[in-house]
Motif scaffolding. Structure first.
Motif, PDB file in Angstrom:
ATOM      1  N   ILE A  11       0.854  -1.183   0.000  1.00  0.00           N
ATOM      2  CA  ILE A  11       0.000   0.000   0.000  1.00  0.00           C
ATOM      3  C   ILE A  11       0.896   1.241   0.000  1.00  0.00           C
ATOM      4  O   ILE A  11       1.797   1.370   0.828  1.00  0.00           O
ATOM      5  N   VAL A  12       0.657   2.146  -0.938  1.00  0.00           N
ATOM      6  CA  VAL A  12       1.477   3.359  -1.076  1.00  0.00           C
ATOM      7  C   VAL A  12       1.092   4.359   0.009  1.00  0.00           C
ATOM      8  O   VAL A  12      -0.087   4.650   0.212  1.00  0.00           O
ATOM      9  N   GLU A  13       2.094   4.885   0.710  1.00  0.00           N
ATOM     10  CA  GLU A  13       1.842   5.799   1.827  1.00  0.00           C
ATOM     11  C   GLU A  13       2.336   7.214   1.561  1.00  0.00           C
ATOM     12  O   GLU A  13       2.398   8.029   2.476  1.00  0.00           O
ATOM     13  N   GLN A  14       2.691   7.533   0.309  1.00  0.00           N
ATOM     14  CA  GLN A  14       3.112   8.886  -0.027  1.00  0.00           C
ATOM     15  C   GLN A  14       2.593   9.255  -1.409  1.00  0.00           C
ATOM     16  O   GLN A  14       2.247   8.390  -2.215  1.00  0.00           O
ATOM     17  N   ASP A  15       2.531  10.563  -1.658  1.00  0.00           N
ATOM     18  CA  ASP A  15       2.040  11.052  -2.950  1.00  0.00           C
ATOM     19  C   ASP A  15       3.175  11.233  -3.942  1.00  0.00           C
ATOM     20  O   ASP A  15       4.307  11.560  -3.574  1.00  0.00           O
ATOM     21  N   THR A  48      -4.571  -2.780 -12.274  1.00  0.00           N
ATOM     22  CA  THR A  48      -4.290  -2.498 -13.687  1.00  0.00           C
ATOM     23  C   THR A  48      -2.792  -2.581 -13.942  1.00  0.00           C
ATOM     24  O   THR A  48      -1.997  -2.010 -13.182  1.00  0.00           O
ATOM     25  N   GLU A  49      -2.406  -3.264 -15.002  1.00  0.00           N
ATOM     26  CA  GLU A  49      -0.993  -3.413 -15.307  1.00  0.00           C
ATOM     27  C   GLU A  49      -0.383  -2.060 -15.694  1.00  0.00           C
ATOM     28  O   GLU A  49      -0.958  -1.294 -16.472  1.00  0.00           O
ATOM     29  N   GLN A  50       0.793  -1.762 -15.115  1.00  0.00           N
ATOM     30  CA  GLN A  50       1.465  -0.496 -15.354  1.00  0.00           C
ATOM     31  C   GLN A  50       2.959  -0.734 -15.582  1.00  0.00           C
ATOM     32  O   GLN A  50       3.492  -1.786 -15.239  1.00  0.00           O
ATOM     33  N   THR A  51       3.631   0.277 -16.140  1.00  0.00           N
ATOM     34  CA  THR A  51       5.080   0.226 -16.289  1.00  0.00           C
ATOM     35  C   THR A  51       5.724   0.879 -15.073  1.00  0.00           C
ATOM     36  O   THR A  51       5.055   1.533 -14.259  1.00  0.00           O
ATOM     37  N   VAL A  52       7.031   0.746 -14.970  1.00  0.00           N
ATOM     38  CA  VAL A  52       7.751   1.305 -13.821  1.00  0.00           C
ATOM     39  C   VAL A  52       7.745   2.834 -13.847  1.00  0.00           C
ATOM     40  O   VAL A  52       8.105   3.472 -12.853  1.00  0.00           O
ATOM     41  N   ARG A  53       7.322   3.436 -14.945  1.00  0.00           N
ATOM     42  CA  ARG A  53       7.276   4.911 -15.043  1.00  0.00           C
ATOM     43  C   ARG A  53       5.946   5.473 -14.533  1.00  0.00           C
ATOM     44  O   ARG A  53       5.750   6.694 -14.518  1.00  0.00           O
ATOM     45  N   HIS A  54       5.062   4.614 -14.102  1.00  0.00           N
ATOM     46  CA  HIS A  54       3.757   5.075 -13.605  1.00  0.00           C
ATOM     47  C   HIS A  54       3.928   5.859 -12.304  1.00  0.00           C
ATOM     48  O   HIS A  54       4.691   5.473 -11.423  1.00  0.00           O
ATOM     49  N   MET A  55       3.192   6.982 -12.195  1.00  0.00           N
ATOM     50  CA  MET A  55       3.245   7.815 -11.000  1.00  0.00           C
ATOM     51  C   MET A  55       2.200   7.342  -9.987  1.00  0.00           C
ATOM     52  O   MET A  55       1.005   7.268 -10.293  1.00  0.00           O
ATOM     53  N   LEU A  56       2.666   7.033  -8.797  1.00  0.00           N
ATOM     54  CA  LEU A  56       1.782   6.543  -7.747  1.00  0.00           C
ATOM     55  C   LEU A  56       1.274   7.673  -6.869  1.00  0.00           C
ATOM     56  O   LEU A  56       1.921   8.727  -6.742  1.00  0.00           O
ATOM     57  N   THR A  57       0.135   7.454  -6.238  1.00  0.00           N
ATOM     58  CA  THR A  57      -0.402   8.387  -5.261  1.00  0.00           C
ATOM     59  C   THR A  57      -0.737   7.628  -3.983  1.00  0.00           C
ATOM     60  O   THR A  57      -0.883   6.400  -3.984  1.00  0.00           O
ATOM     61  N   ARG A  58      -0.874   8.370  -2.891  1.00  0.00           N
ATOM     62  CA  ARG A  58      -1.158   7.773  -1.598  1.00  0.00           C
ATOM     63  C   ARG A  58      -2.428   6.904  -1.653  1.00  0.00           C
ATOM     64  O   ARG A  58      -3.434   7.303  -2.229  1.00  0.00           O
ATOM     65  N   GLY A  59      -2.334   5.704  -1.079  1.00  0.00           N
ATOM     66  CA  GLY A  59      -3.478   4.796  -1.045  1.00  0.00           C
ATOM     67  C   GLY A  59      -3.527   3.792  -2.175  1.00  0.00           C
ATOM     68  O   GLY A  59      -4.341   2.855  -2.140  1.00  0.00           O
ATOM     69  N   ASP A  60      -2.679   3.966  -3.196  1.00  0.00           N
ATOM     70  CA  ASP A  60      -2.632   2.992  -4.290  1.00  0.00           C
ATOM     71  C   ASP A  60      -2.190   1.626  -3.757  1.00  0.00           C
ATOM     72  O   ASP A  60      -1.395   1.523  -2.811  1.00  0.00           O
ATOM     73  N   THR A  61      -2.685   0.577  -4.406  1.00  0.00           N
ATOM     74  CA  THR A  61      -2.256  -0.785  -4.094  1.00  0.00           C
ATOM     75  C   THR A  61      -1.357  -1.290  -5.215  1.00  0.00           C
ATOM     76  O   THR A  61      -1.774  -1.323  -6.382  1.00  0.00           O
ATOM     77  N   VAL A  62      -0.127  -1.635  -4.868  1.00  0.00           N
ATOM     78  CA  VAL A  62       0.837  -2.144  -5.846  1.00  0.00           C
ATOM     79  C   VAL A  62       0.987  -3.648  -5.646  1.00  0.00           C
ATOM     80  O   VAL A  62       1.246  -4.118  -4.531  1.00  0.00           O
ATOM     81  N   THR A  63       0.807  -4.405  -6.712  1.00  0.00           N
ATOM     82  CA  THR A  63       0.939  -5.859  -6.654  1.00  0.00           C
ATOM     83  C   THR A  63       2.041  -6.297  -7.618  1.00  0.00           C
ATOM     84  O   THR A  63       2.031  -5.899  -8.789  1.00  0.00           O
TER      85      THR A  63
END
Length: 305
Positions: A11-15, A48-63
């Motif tokens: 779980i992403v904890e930063q913007d 949703t499948e993403q590349t390593v260049r995707h920008m994450l935001t707080r609360g996102d779930t990364v699998t």
């Protein structure tokens, strides 16, 4: 039967942080990310499948779905007795008896711990090759740590390099060691003219062993010392070489000057390993009592000091 794929979720904890940077911060190496991208793995953000260049935001779930690993071509999976001390999705702790190799060698191509773990993985459809984190010489008994995924192996190897991975051995050596506790810091390198033997030499690799005397005793009128040893580095034959350099070779270690009168193998046992679990961050410690052949050396001693 389907393979048990290795998957981690965060779980992403930063913007505003790149997926690449986020994964690096969780110890996922560039090499592992390359394998995920090209060898059958997947990176998902909120499903949703993403590349390593995707920008994450707080609360996102990364699998992270790690790709299946190809078993080592030269490692034959075999069935046999494995004394498992602990197992979960990431690690495997095994008690290895003296006389069994950790990995195949010219002298012991089959029946090693690695062969049996490969057979276990094959039977249980674990999509991984064998990752040996800590290795013991064939005639050394005690605890061995295995990783069940290359990412876990990477995390534990990093922990070991930072000396966060603790290993304690018990040995019985020849003669009385006078000091009760001390540290040996002597570099170790290959002995000239030998492909097996190591020795203390100034152009060798840094090596540190902490020594604590557990007891002094006699057998048949000859002096011996039982010691606890803590490794800070992992050089080949480190304990055996350091104790030879000290003038107190291990009982039964004829390669480094020990006598075979009391025991037919080096009297060395990995009694404890400790580390922080690479996923849960929980401190773990595992212990193993002395095997019978070493226990009887002190139990049947003439006297203790």
């Amino acid at each position: 039967m389907n393979e048990k794929k290795f998957t981690l979720e965060y779980i992403v904890e930063q913007d505003r942080i790149l997926l690449r940077e986020f994964l690096h911060g969780h110890g996922i190496s560039k090499r592992t990310l390359t394998a995920v991208k090209y060898d059958g793995g997947r990176l998902l953000v909120n499903g949703t499948e993403q590349t390593v260049r995707h920008m994450l935001t707080r609360g996102d779930t990364v699998t992270v779905h790690f790709p299946p690993e190809e078993p080592s071509a030269g490692l034959v999976p075999q069935t046999g007795k494995l004394e498992i001390v602990y197992e979960d999705e990431a690690i495997l702790i095994i008690h290895k008896p003296a006389g069994q190799g950790t990995i195949p060698s010219r002298d012991q191509p089959n029946g090693t711990v690695a062969n049996l773990v490969a057979g276990k993985f094959e039977a249980e459809n674990v999509p991984s090759t064998v990752h040996v984190v800590t290795r013991l010489d064939t005639d050394t008994s005690g605890l061995v740590c295995m990783a069940k995924n290359r990412h876990i192996h990477h995390l534990l190897s990093e922990q070991m390099q930072m000396t966060g991975f603790k290993r304690r051995y018990i040995a019985i050596v020849e003669g009385y060691i006078e000091k009760d506790a001390f540290t040996i810091e002597q570099p170790i390198g290959r002995k000239d003219g030998s492909i097996i033997e190591r020795t203390v030499r100034q152009d060798g690799q840094y090596a540190r062993t902490d020594v604590q005397v557990l007891g002094r005793f006699e057998r048949n009128g000859e002096p011996y010392t039982s010691v606890s040893l803590k490794l800070h580095t992992g050089r080949t034959h480190q304990i055996r070489v350091h104790m030879q350099w000290l003038g107190h070779p291990l009982v039964g270690d004829d390669l480094y000057g020990g006598s075979l009168k009391l025991i037919g193998r080096q009297a060395l046992h990995c009694a404890a390993i400790g580390f922080v679990h690479p996923l849960t961050k929980e401190p773990l410690t595992f212990t193993s009592g002395l095997p019978v052949d070493m226990e009887r050396l002190t139990a049947d001693s003439d006297q203790s000091k």
